[in-house]
Design an enzyme around this catalytic site. Structure first.
Site, short mmCIF file in Angstrom:
data_model
loop_
_atom_site.label_atom_id
_atom_site.label_comp_id
_atom_site.label_asym_id
_atom_site.label_seq_id
_atom_site.Cartn_x
_atom_site.Cartn_y
_atom_site.Cartn_z
N GLY A 43 0.71 -1.15 -0.16
CA GLY A 43 -0.02 -0.02 -0.15
C GLY A 43 0.89 1.15 0.00
N GLN B 169 3.16 9.81 1.22
CA GLN B 169 4.25 9.31 1.29
C GLN B 169 5.33 9.66 0.21
OE1 GLN B 169 2.56 5.41 2.08
NE2 GLN B 169 4.42 5.22 3.13
N CYS C 74 5.72 -0.41 6.94
CA CYS C 74 5.34 0.82 5.92
C CYS C 74 6.52 1.22 5.24
CB CYS C 74 4.95 1.83 7.23
SG CYS C 74 4.76 3.63 6.32
N LEU C 75 6.42 1.53 3.77
CA LEU C 75 7.39 1.80 3.02
C LEU C 75 8.10 3.19 3.74
CD1 LEU C 75 5.87 1.47 -0.40
CD2 LEU C 75 7.73 0.04 0.55
N GLU D 216 -3.44 3.04 5.23
CA GLU D 216 -3.30 4.16 4.26
C GLU D 216 -3.99 5.26 4.66
OE1 GLU D 216 -0.83 3.69 2.85
OE2 GLU D 216 -0.56 1.42 2.88
N HIS E 195 -2.52 7.64 6.87
CA HIS E 195 -1.45 8.43 6.24
C HIS E 195 -2.04 9.90 5.80
CE1 HIS E 195 2.33 6.29 6.17
NE2 HIS E 195 1.82 5.43 5.79
#
Ligand code: NI
Length: 172
Positions: A52, A57, A94-95, A137, A140
């Protein structure tokens, strides 16, 4: 900053970058620019082997998310969680937090309302991993991160790692 989305050089912003703590704005028109941006987001998500990705981001404060729980790419614009049921604690990455995994409590089932890539209103239920990703997400989009979802006690073992990330973070 202009309203436009810069198409060049999208990169993943990591923990420490203030953009991750900011609230994203609603998308008013699902136009071509949004569609191209979504394609770029998906590319970055797959490159990073993520499941995701939310627009902030990559430094864009718009309410857009992409995800793929393993059965295909989905994109939601202006997603809103309208119903929830049950709770479950599961490890989550999480990226924007490379190398970090935290046990996060989330709803097991949700209903979500959003616009799709055609600008049409959609509403559906999701459960388990899909529900978890969507909740992650949507967080975020409100500037809420996995570290905000766990107790201080759980953060203690990764304190050094988090400080290292903060130091390395691209603050541009
Ligand atoms: Ni994330």
């Amino acid at each position: 900053m202009s309203q436009g989305i810069s198409m060049s050089k999208l990169s993943i912003k990591t923990y420490g970058n203030r953009v991750l703590e900011s609230k994203s704005r609603k998308v008013h028109t699902v136009d071509k620019e949004v569609k191209i941006f979504v394609k770029d987001m998906a590319e970055i998500m797959y490159e990073g082997r993520g499941v995701g990705l939310a627009a902030p981001q990559v430094g864009v404060l718009k309410r857009i998310i992409v995800f793929d729980p393993g059965n295909g790419l989905m994109c939601l614009i202006n997603p809103e969680i309208t119903w929830t049921r049950g709770r479950e604690v599961m490890p989550e990455g999480c990226l924007s937090f490379p190398g970090v995994e935290l046990e996060v409590k989330r709803h097991r089932e949700i209903a979500v309302r959003a616009l799709d890539l055609d600008g049409k209103s959609v509403e559906f239920k999701a459960r388990d991993i899909t529900a978890r990703i969507i909740q992650h997400e949507v967080d975020h989009l409100d500037g809420v991160l996995i570290v905000d979802r766990v107790s201080r006690k759980k953060l203690k073992p990764i304190k050094e790692k988090l400080e290292e990330l903060k130091k390395l973070s691209d603050k541009s």
